[in-house]
Design a protein around this motif. Structure first.
Motif, PDB file in Angstrom:
ATOM      1  N   ASN A   9       0.829  -1.207   0.000  1.00 40.13           N
ATOM      2  CA  ASN A   9       0.000   0.000   0.000  1.00 40.13           C
ATOM      3  C   ASN A   9       0.865   1.261   0.000  1.00 40.13           C
ATOM      4  OD1 ASN A   9      -2.315   1.585   0.086  1.00 40.13           O
ATOM      5  ND2 ASN A   9      -2.425   1.533   2.307  1.00 40.13           N
ATOM      6  N   ILE A  10       1.931   1.249   0.782  1.00 39.32           N
ATOM      7  CA  ILE A  10       2.837   2.401   0.822  1.00 39.32           C
ATOM      8  C   ILE A  10       3.495   2.607  -0.540  1.00 39.32           C
ATOM      9  CG2 ILE A  10       5.003   3.266   1.809  1.00 39.32           C
ATOM     10  CD1 ILE A  10       4.046   1.979   4.488  1.00 39.32           C
ATOM     11  N   TRP A  11       3.978   1.520  -1.153  1.00 38.45           N
ATOM     12  CA  TRP A  11       4.579   1.648  -2.495  1.00 38.45           C
ATOM     13  C   TRP A  11       3.553   2.160  -3.505  1.00 38.45           C
ATOM     14  CZ3 TRP A  11       9.372   2.355  -2.960  1.00 38.45           C
ATOM     15  CH2 TRP A  11      10.303   1.686  -2.185  1.00 38.45           C
ATOM     16  N   ASP A  12       2.305   1.708  -3.387  1.00 40.82           N
ATOM     17  CA  ASP A  12       1.252   2.206  -4.285  1.00 40.82           C
ATOM     18  C   ASP A  12       1.022   3.702  -4.079  1.00 40.82           C
ATOM     19  OD1 ASP A  12       0.884  -0.304  -5.421  1.00 40.82           O
ATOM     20  OD2 ASP A  12      -0.886  -0.774  -4.199  1.00 40.82           O
ATOM     21  N   GLN A  13       1.068   4.153  -2.829  1.00 35.77           N
ATOM     22  CA  GLN A  13       0.891   5.574  -2.547  1.00 35.77           C
ATOM     23  C   GLN A  13       2.057   6.392  -3.104  1.00 35.77           C
ATOM     24  OE1 GLN A  13       0.293   5.994   1.687  1.00 35.77           O
ATOM     25  NE2 GLN A  13      -1.648   4.883   1.649  1.00 35.77           N
ATOM     26  N   ILE A  14       3.259   5.848  -2.993  1.00 24.18           N
ATOM     27  CA  ILE A  14       4.424   6.543  -3.556  1.00 24.18           C
ATOM     28  C   ILE A  14       4.256   6.680  -5.063  1.00 24.18           C
ATOM     29  CG2 ILE A  14       6.903   6.341  -4.017  1.00 24.18           C
ATOM     30  CD1 ILE A  14       7.101   5.066  -1.165  1.00 24.18           C
ATOM     31  N   ALA A  15       3.857   5.596  -5.720  1.00 28.49           N
ATOM     32  CA  ALA A  15       3.650   5.643  -7.171  1.00 28.49           C
ATOM     33  C   ALA A  15       2.573   6.665  -7.533  1.00 28.49           C
ATOM     34  CB  ALA A  15       3.281   4.260  -7.701  1.00 28.49           C
ATOM     35  N   ALA A  16       1.506   6.681  -6.761  1.00 32.23           N
ATOM     36  CA  ALA A  16       0.411   7.608  -7.041  1.00 32.23           C
ATOM     37  C   ALA A  16       0.832   9.067  -6.867  1.00 32.23           C
ATOM     38  CB  ALA A  16      -0.778   7.299  -6.132  1.00 32.23           C
ATOM     39  N   GLY A  17       1.832   9.302  -6.029  1.00 31.97           N
ATOM     40  CA  GLY A  17       2.274  10.664  -5.770  1.00 31.97           C
ATOM     41  C   GLY A  17       3.353  11.161  -6.711  1.00 31.97           C
ATOM     42  N   THR A  18       3.722  10.338  -7.667  1.00 31.88           N
ATOM     43  CA  THR A  18       4.738  10.744  -8.642  1.00 31.88           C
ATOM     44  C   THR A  18       4.125  10.787 -10.028  1.00 31.88           C
ATOM     45  OG1 THR A  18       5.475   8.492  -9.126  1.00 31.88           O
ATOM     46  CG2 THR A  18       6.533   9.609  -7.270  1.00 31.88           C
ATOM     47  N   GLY A  19       4.867  11.257 -10.981  1.00 28.99           N
ATOM     48  CA  GLY A  19       4.385  11.293 -12.349  1.00 28.99           C
ATOM     49  C   GLY A  19       4.377   9.897 -12.954  1.00 28.99           C
ATOM     50  N   LYS A  20       3.244   9.523 -13.524  1.00 28.78           N
ATOM     51  CA  LYS A  20       3.117   8.192 -14.116  1.00 28.78           C
ATOM     52  C   LYS A  20       4.193   7.981 -15.176  1.00 28.78           C
ATOM     53  CE  LYS A  20      -0.048   5.008 -16.310  1.00 28.78           C
ATOM     54  NZ  LYS A  20      -1.382   4.778 -16.826  1.00 28.78           N
ATOM     55  N   GLY A  21       4.930   6.895 -15.009  1.00 24.14           N
ATOM     56  CA  GLY A  21       5.926   6.526 -16.004  1.00 24.14           C
ATOM     57  C   GLY A  21       7.331   7.024 -15.723  1.00 24.14           C
ATOM     58  N   ASN A  22       7.511   7.871 -14.719  1.00 21.69           N
ATOM     59  CA  ASN A  22       8.877   8.321 -14.436  1.00 21.69           C
ATOM     60  C   ASN A  22       9.620   7.245 -13.651  1.00 21.69           C
ATOM     61  OD1 ASN A  22       8.454   8.675 -11.625  1.00 21.69           O
ATOM     62  ND2 ASN A  22       7.831  10.799 -11.907  1.00 21.69           N
ATOM     63  N   SER A  23      10.902   7.437 -13.414  1.00 15.98           N
ATOM     64  CA  SER A  23      11.706   6.386 -12.791  1.00 15.98           C
ATOM     65  C   SER A  23      11.244   6.055 -11.374  1.00 15.98           C
ATOM     66  CB  SER A  23      13.188   6.753 -12.808  1.00 15.98           C
ATOM     67  OG  SER A  23      13.420   7.900 -12.032  1.00 15.98           O
ATOM     68  N   THR A  24      10.833   7.055 -10.606  1.00 18.69           N
ATOM     69  CA  THR A  24      10.345   6.795  -9.247  1.00 18.69           C
ATOM     70  C   THR A  24       9.064   5.978  -9.285  1.00 18.69           C
ATOM     71  OG1 THR A  24      11.330   8.861  -8.483  1.00 18.69           O
ATOM     72  CG2 THR A  24       9.665   7.876  -7.061  1.00 18.69           C
ATOM     73  N   TRP A  25       8.202   6.280 -10.225  1.00 12.11           N
ATOM     74  CA  TRP A  25       6.951   5.542 -10.394  1.00 12.11           C
ATOM     75  C   TRP A  25       7.246   4.073 -10.671  1.00 12.11           C
ATOM     76  CZ3 TRP A  25       4.438   2.812 -14.282  1.00 12.11           C
ATOM     77  CH2 TRP A  25       3.060   2.622 -14.135  1.00 12.11           C
ATOM     78  N   HIS A  26       8.175   3.818 -11.605  1.00 15.68           N
ATOM     79  CA  HIS A  26       8.530   2.437 -11.928  1.00 15.68           C
ATOM     80  C   HIS A  26       9.181   1.738 -10.737  1.00 15.68           C
ATOM     81  CE1 HIS A  26       7.388   2.112 -16.109  1.00 15.68           C
ATOM     82  NE2 HIS A  26       7.944   3.288 -16.350  1.00 15.68           N
ATOM     83  N   GLN A  27      10.029   2.439 -10.007  1.00 20.18           N
ATOM     84  CA  GLN A  27      10.660   1.838  -8.826  1.00 20.18           C
ATOM     85  C   GLN A  27       9.603   1.417  -7.813  1.00 20.18           C
ATOM     86  OE1 GLN A  27      13.385   4.883  -7.516  1.00 20.18           O
ATOM     87  NE2 GLN A  27      15.042   4.132  -8.814  1.00 20.18           N
ATOM     88  N   ALA A  28       8.624   2.268  -7.593  1.00 17.15           N
ATOM     89  CA  ALA A  28       7.568   1.951  -6.636  1.00 17.15           C
ATOM     90  C   ALA A  28       6.708   0.790  -7.128  1.00 17.15           C
ATOM     91  CB  ALA A  28       6.701   3.188  -6.381  1.00 17.15           C
ATOM     92  N   LYS A  29       6.345   0.802  -8.390  1.00 12.72           N
ATOM     93  CA  LYS A  29       5.541  -0.286  -8.958  1.00 12.72           C
ATOM     94  C   LYS A  29       6.288  -1.613  -8.864  1.00 12.72           C
ATOM     95  CE  LYS A  29       1.774   1.738 -10.376  1.00 12.72           C
ATOM     96  NZ  LYS A  29       0.467   1.370  -9.833  1.00 12.72           N
ATOM     97  N   LEU A  30       7.555  -1.608  -9.232  1.00 14.64           N
ATOM     98  CA  LEU A  30       8.353  -2.833  -9.189  1.00 14.64           C
ATOM     99  C   LEU A  30       8.557  -3.315  -7.750  1.00 14.64           C
ATOM    100  CD1 LEU A  30      10.892  -1.968 -11.990  1.00 14.64           C
ATOM    101  CD2 LEU A  30       9.337  -3.942 -11.991  1.00 14.64           C
ATOM    102  N   ALA A  31       8.730  -2.398  -6.819  1.00 11.87           N
ATOM    103  CA  ALA A  31       8.886  -2.788  -5.421  1.00 11.87           C
ATOM    104  C   ALA A  31       7.625  -3.479  -4.907  1.00 11.87           C
ATOM    105  CB  ALA A  31       9.220  -1.570  -4.566  1.00 11.87           C
ATOM    106  N   ALA A  32       6.468  -2.929  -5.240  1.00 14.75           N
ATOM    107  CA  ALA A  32       5.200  -3.545  -4.830  1.00 14.75           C
ATOM    108  C   ALA A  32       5.047  -4.924  -5.469  1.00 14.75           C
ATOM    109  CB  ALA A  32       4.031  -2.643  -5.208  1.00 14.75           C
TER     110      ALA A  32
END
Length: 72
Positions: A9-32
């Protein structure tokens, strides 16, 4: 299981708080996805990886391979 769900859930929130498709978004998605896989929830991990690959066809090759590594 509760701790894993909370972490995902935390990783999903991090992804939601970043720009879709940027490196942080992918890091969060992959971590989840990796947490789900590690916790034995392979179907959910695969579903998420496939969704990203289907909705973001223009990701770089390294990221693509990371998502594909989850899919048998």
């Amino acid at each position: 299981r509760k701790a894993t769900d909370r972490a995902v859930n935390i990783w999903d929130q991090i992804a939601a708080g970043t720009g879709k498709g940027n490196s942080t978004w992918h890091q969060a998605k992959l971590a989840a996805i990796k947490l789900l896989k590690k916790s034995g929830r392979h179907d959910e991990a695969i579903r998420r990886a496939r969704y990203v690959l289907l909705t973001m066809p223009k990701i770089d090759q390294q990221q693509r391979q990371q998502y594909e590594s989850v899919i048998p």
